[in-house]
Design a protein around this motif. Structure first.
Motif, PDB file in Angstrom:
ATOM      1  N   GLY A 152     -68.954  16.890  -9.956  1.00 18.81           N
ATOM      2  CA  GLY A 152     -67.811  15.955  -8.964  1.00 18.81           C
ATOM      3  C   GLY A 152     -67.771  14.521  -9.564  1.00 18.81           C
ATOM      4  N   GLY A 153     -68.658  14.168 -10.422  1.00 21.01           N
ATOM      5  CA  GLY A 153     -68.733  12.772 -11.122  1.00 21.01           C
ATOM      6  C   GLY A 153     -69.472  11.576 -10.570  1.00 21.01           C
ATOM      7  N   GLY A 154     -70.248  12.244  -9.298  1.00 22.78           N
ATOM      8  CA  GLY A 154     -71.266  11.138  -8.869  1.00 22.78           C
ATOM      9  C   GLY A 154     -70.603  10.158  -7.900  1.00 22.78           C
ATOM     10  N   PHE A 155     -71.435   9.121  -7.663  1.00 22.00           N
ATOM     11  CA  PHE A 155     -71.074   8.050  -6.519  1.00 22.00           C
ATOM     12  C   PHE A 155     -69.952   6.990  -6.983  1.00 22.00           C
ATOM     13  CE2 PHE A 155     -74.320  10.000  -4.668  1.00 22.00           C
ATOM     14  CZ  PHE A 155     -75.230   9.420  -3.773  1.00 22.00           C
ATOM     15  N   GLU A 156     -69.387   6.408  -6.486  1.00 22.91           N
ATOM     16  CA  GLU A 156     -68.336   5.403  -6.482  1.00 22.91           C
ATOM     17  C   GLU A 156     -68.479   4.258  -5.941  1.00 22.91           C
ATOM     18  OE1 GLU A 156     -64.895   4.124  -8.690  1.00 22.91           O
ATOM     19  OE2 GLU A 156     -65.826   5.934  -8.756  1.00 22.91           O
ATOM     20  N   THR A 157     -68.463   3.059  -6.784  1.00 19.35           N
ATOM     21  CA  THR A 157     -68.929   2.010  -6.163  1.00 19.35           C
ATOM     22  C   THR A 157     -67.802   0.767  -6.610  1.00 19.35           C
ATOM     23  OG1 THR A 157     -70.230   1.169  -8.014  1.00 19.35           O
ATOM     24  CG2 THR A 157     -71.344   2.278  -6.237  1.00 19.35           C
ATOM     25  N   HIS A 158     -67.935  -0.346  -5.734  1.00 20.77           N
ATOM     26  CA  HIS A 158     -67.134  -1.453  -6.274  1.00 20.77           C
ATOM     27  C   HIS A 158     -67.720  -2.071  -7.516  1.00 20.77           C
ATOM     28  CE1 HIS A 158     -65.776  -1.626  -1.993  1.00 20.77           C
ATOM     29  NE2 HIS A 158     -64.412  -2.030  -2.846  1.00 20.77           N
ATOM     30  N   PRO A 159     -67.019  -2.926  -8.356  1.00 18.48           N
ATOM     31  CA  PRO A 159     -67.647  -3.509  -9.499  1.00 18.48           C
ATOM     32  C   PRO A 159     -68.597  -4.524  -9.199  1.00 18.48           C
ATOM     33  CG  PRO A 159     -65.453  -4.303  -9.104  1.00 18.48           C
ATOM     34  CD  PRO A 159     -65.623  -3.225  -8.201  1.00 18.48           C
ATOM     35  N   GLN A 160     -68.958  -5.373 -10.335  1.00 14.72           N
ATOM     36  CA  GLN A 160     -69.906  -6.514 -10.240  1.00 14.72           C
ATOM     37  C   GLN A 160     -71.256  -6.162  -9.307  1.00 14.72           C
ATOM     38  OE1 GLN A 160     -67.207  -9.750  -9.054  1.00 14.72           O
ATOM     39  NE2 GLN A 160     -67.132 -10.367 -11.330  1.00 14.72           N
ATOM     40  N   ILE A 161     -71.906  -5.038  -9.361  1.00 15.96           N
ATOM     41  CA  ILE A 161     -73.237  -4.839  -8.908  1.00 15.96           C
ATOM     42  C   ILE A 161     -74.131  -5.456  -9.376  1.00 15.96           C
ATOM     43  CG2 ILE A 161     -74.480  -3.155  -8.006  1.00 15.96           C
ATOM     44  CD1 ILE A 161     -71.660  -3.296  -6.824  1.00 15.96           C
ATOM     45  N   ARG A 162     -74.932  -6.364  -8.795  1.00 20.84           N
ATOM     46  CA  ARG A 162     -75.969  -7.025  -9.206  1.00 20.84           C
ATOM     47  C   ARG A 162     -77.412  -6.831  -8.750  1.00 20.84           C
ATOM     48  NH1 ARG A 162     -72.793  -8.024 -12.312  1.00 20.84           N
ATOM     49  NH2 ARG A 162     -71.986  -9.912 -13.026  1.00 20.84           N
ATOM     50  N   GLU A 190     -73.460  -3.387   0.626  1.00 16.13           N
ATOM     51  CA  GLU A 190     -72.757  -2.309   1.101  1.00 16.13           C
ATOM     52  C   GLU A 190     -73.657  -0.985   0.677  1.00 16.13           C
ATOM     53  OE1 GLU A 190     -68.110  -3.483   0.082  1.00 16.13           O
ATOM     54  OE2 GLU A 190     -69.294  -2.226  -1.562  1.00 16.13           O
ATOM     55  N   MET A 191     -73.341   0.118   1.290  1.00 19.08           N
ATOM     56  CA  MET A 191     -74.023   1.450   1.060  1.00 19.08           C
ATOM     57  C   MET A 191     -73.090   2.387   0.947  1.00 19.08           C
ATOM     58  SD  MET A 191     -75.872   2.381   4.656  1.00 19.08           S
ATOM     59  CE  MET A 191     -74.930   2.404   6.240  1.00 19.08           C
ATOM     60  N   GLU A 195     -71.311  11.768  -0.429  1.00 21.10           N
ATOM     61  CA  GLU A 195     -70.075  11.941   0.362  1.00 21.10           C
ATOM     62  C   GLU A 195     -68.941  11.064   0.064  1.00 21.10           C
ATOM     63  OE1 GLU A 195     -70.690  13.517   4.085  1.00 21.10           O
ATOM     64  OE2 GLU A 195     -71.640  15.375   3.351  1.00 21.10           O
ATOM     65  N   THR A 196     -69.170   9.590  -0.574  1.00 21.18           N
ATOM     66  CA  THR A 196     -68.454   8.531  -0.524  1.00 21.18           C
ATOM     67  C   THR A 196     -67.637   8.911  -1.735  1.00 21.18           C
ATOM     68  OG1 THR A 196     -70.068   7.139   0.273  1.00 21.18           O
ATOM     69  CG2 THR A 196     -68.281   6.133  -0.923  1.00 21.18           C
ATOM     70  N   LYS A 197     -66.196   9.169  -1.361  1.00 23.88           N
ATOM     71  CA  LYS A 197     -65.614   9.779  -2.516  1.00 23.88           C
ATOM     72  C   LYS A 197     -64.709   8.604  -3.323  1.00 23.88           C
ATOM     73  CE  LYS A 197     -66.506  13.840  -1.670  1.00 23.88           C
ATOM     74  NZ  LYS A 197     -67.525  14.629  -2.262  1.00 23.88           N
ATOM     75  N   SER A 198     -64.616   7.136  -2.695  1.00 22.67           N
ATOM     76  CA  SER A 198     -64.134   6.030  -3.650  1.00 22.67           C
ATOM     77  C   SER A 198     -64.832   4.770  -3.181  1.00 22.67           C
ATOM     78  CB  SER A 198     -62.756   6.085  -2.988  1.00 22.67           C
ATOM     79  OG  SER A 198     -62.416   5.624  -1.546  1.00 22.67           O
ATOM     80  N   ALA A 199     -64.636   3.901  -3.798  1.00 19.69           N
ATOM     81  CA  ALA A 199     -65.303   2.644  -3.400  1.00 19.69           C
ATOM     82  C   ALA A 199     -64.901   2.008  -2.087  1.00 19.69           C
ATOM     83  CB  ALA A 199     -65.142   1.442  -4.687  1.00 19.69           C
ATOM     84  N   GLY A 200     -63.663   2.397  -1.590  1.00 17.44           N
ATOM     85  CA  GLY A 200     -63.011   1.793  -0.466  1.00 17.44           C
ATOM     86  C   GLY A 200     -63.901   2.516   0.825  1.00 17.44           C
ATOM     87  N   GLN A 201     -64.398   3.617   0.423  1.00 11.96           N
ATOM     88  CA  GLN A 201     -65.215   4.142   1.576  1.00 11.96           C
ATOM     89  C   GLN A 201     -66.514   3.759   1.769  1.00 11.96           C
ATOM     90  OE1 GLN A 201     -64.908   8.124   0.435  1.00 11.96           O
ATOM     91  NE2 GLN A 201     -62.902   8.772   1.817  1.00 11.96           N
ATOM     92  N   ALA A 202     -67.062   2.703   0.942  1.00 16.31           N
ATOM     93  CA  ALA A 202     -68.447   2.118   1.062  1.00 16.31           C
ATOM     94  C   ALA A 202     -68.302   1.339   2.483  1.00 16.31           C
ATOM     95  CB  ALA A 202     -68.721   1.142  -0.100  1.00 16.31           C
ATOM     96  N   GLN A 203     -69.532   1.405   3.060  1.00 22.93           N
ATOM     97  CA  GLN A 203     -70.006   0.681   4.418  1.00 22.93           C
ATOM     98  C   GLN A 203     -70.837  -0.431   4.099  1.00 22.93           C
ATOM     99  OE1 GLN A 203     -72.173   4.572   5.544  1.00 22.93           O
ATOM    100  NE2 GLN A 203     -70.807   4.680   7.420  1.00 22.93           N
TER     101      GLN A 203
END
Length: 458
Positions: A152-162, A190-191, A195-203
């Motif tokens: 399924g491709g794994g987790f999806e996050t926003h860019p520029q993670i430090r 964010e976390m 089950e997070t399918k896109s970066a926009g669903q990050a909490q």
């Protein structure tokens, strides 16, 4: 004439005395050799029993997911050692649960031979279907990826993670463990979960551009997750000013109609308190009834808080003059990142150890008494390798052999290497590099975080 007779008599007595001494010496040597032989056979029998019981456990893993089920499915085994050059010993081996760990069991074997006894033990960790580790991609915009990549491709996050924290806790009560991370551009925490399918669903846990001392650090840092004291499950972080530790939780109280709660200060570490740079984790580091919060101070030294609230007053059972005892020898390397790594129970005894990279690019393991093991990963086959980057390492079973390894980013590279926790030859550890077309290319600073999501957790 009498003098010569006396000389002859004394000479004979001396020879006789030497013969007795030699006889006694030879007798002791023979007894020592026999003792060594018996001990060797007992030790070999114990190792054989350990191999047998681990093979039975591996068979049981095909039908059982959790360590407790495997322990219950594999009965005790007894037998005679018929392997190798040393034979004749007997063994009794069994599996034992480890109450303090939800992803491991212990194999124990006792070998005997003519009155000599030897015991072999091995903590066996289970490979989870989605095991591996998280890292930040070197190429591209710097998103979090998972190795090996799950279906399924794994987790999806926003860019520029430090910076990241471990995937170790269900923070929002949805039955899934979440991975926290910090974004560079807006300093958001964010976390995400499986089950997070896109970066926009990050909490969001900490809002963008939060004001004042609550702003998270975004370089040379690491977060931790856990439940400490009476507080709810939380993410712990060091602030950008390097003078305080905070925690933030997700809960029903909410903040402005949202589910995240406002960050709360755990300890103020300004003035003479050495500051704070990263949080390692929560666990029992000193074998007392309490769990401690371990962190890296502003001078890259490992320290801990004994109990929640210790930052408010100095307690009598601490080192004189401080509420934040320093771990002797716990100097963490710092460059692109900080070498503060995993805080894990390595042998199932309930006490956790800090696994970190020091200033010499070696792996070290420590508890409150100080460093008890150094693995010179740069000394490969007697040569001088690059060693480990000064970035967070992770502890997991990388190669699926049932034993724990330390995985780390190779110094000066984007490749990942791993080494056994207990190498057979500490002076020449067996270091392996992840290769092939699917090998990860890792950005050094954020390091690695284990991605164990065991279905057997409590």
């Amino acid at each position: 004439m009498g003098k010569y007779v006396l000389l002859v008599v004394f000479g004979a007595l001396s020879i006789w005395g030497m013969s007795i001494a030699q006889f006694q010496s030879q007798k002791r040597a023979a007894e020592d050799e026999a003792e060594h032989y018996r001990a060797t056979l007992a030790r070999q029998a114990a190792r054989t029993g350990l191999s047998v019981i681990r093979a039975r456990a591996a068979e049981a893993e095909d039908e059982n997911q959790c360590p407790g089920d495997i322990v219950g499915a594999v009965p005790e085994v007894k037998g005679s050692d018929k392997s190798g050059d040393y034979r004749g010993g007997r063994y009794e081996a069994q599996l034992q649960p480890v109450p303090s760990l939800d992803n491991a069991f212990r194999a124990v074997s006792e070998g005997t031979y003519e009155g000599k006894t030897s015991t072999a033990r091995k903590l066996v960790t289970m490979q989870n279907l989605d095991g591996g580790f998280f890292y930040v991609e070197k190429r591209g915009p710097g998103r979090v990826s998972q190795y090996p990549t799950p279906d399924g491709g794994g987790f999806e996050t926003h860019p520029q993670i430090r910076a990241m924290g471990p995937l170790a806790l269900d923070l929002d009560g949805d039955g899934q463990k979440e991975l926290p991370y910090i974004r560079k551009s807006n300093r958001k925490i964010e976390m995400i979960d499986s089950e997070t399918k896109s970066a926009g669903q990050a909490q969001t846990l900490v809002n963008a551009n939060v004001n004042g001392r609550r702003t998270p650090a975004t370089s040379k840092t690491r977060m931790a997750t856990g439940k400490w004291g009476e507080a709810p499950p939380s993410v712990f972080y060091a602030n950008a000013d390097g003078d305080a530790l905070y925690r933030v939780s997700w809960g029903p109280k909410g903040n402005g109609g949202k589910n995240q709660n406002a960050p709360e200060m755990v300890a103020s570490l300004d003035n003479s308190r050495n500051g704070a740079g990263a949080v390692v984790g929560i666990g029992d580091v000193n074998s007392d009834p309490d769990k401690e919060l371990v962190f890296v101070d502003g001078s890259q030294e490992l320290r801990y808080m004994d109990r929640p609230g210790d930052g408010d007053q100095e307690k009598g059972d601490h080192q004189p003059g401080t509420a934040f005892p320093k771990i002797p020898g716990g100097s963490v390397g710092s460059n692109n990142g900080v070498g503060a790594g995993a805080f894990v129970n390595l042998n199932g005894d309930g006490t956790s150890s800090v696994v970190f990279v020091n200033g010499s690019n070696n792996i070290q393991i420590a508890n409150d008494a100080g460093v008890n093991r150094t693995i010179k990963v740069g000394n490969v086959n007697g040569g001088n390798g690059p060693g480990a980057a000064k970035a967070p390492p992770a502890v997991l079973d990388v190669d699926g052999d049932g034993g724990l390894e330390v995985a780390y980013v190779m110094n000066g590279s984007d490749q990942v290497q791993h080494v056994d926790i207990d190498p057979e030859d500490p002076s020449r550890p067996r270091v392996e590099t992840l290769g092939g077309p699917d090998a990860p290319g890792v950005r050094q600073g954020p390091g690695l975080q284990a991605s164990s999501t065991s279905p057997c957790g409590r």
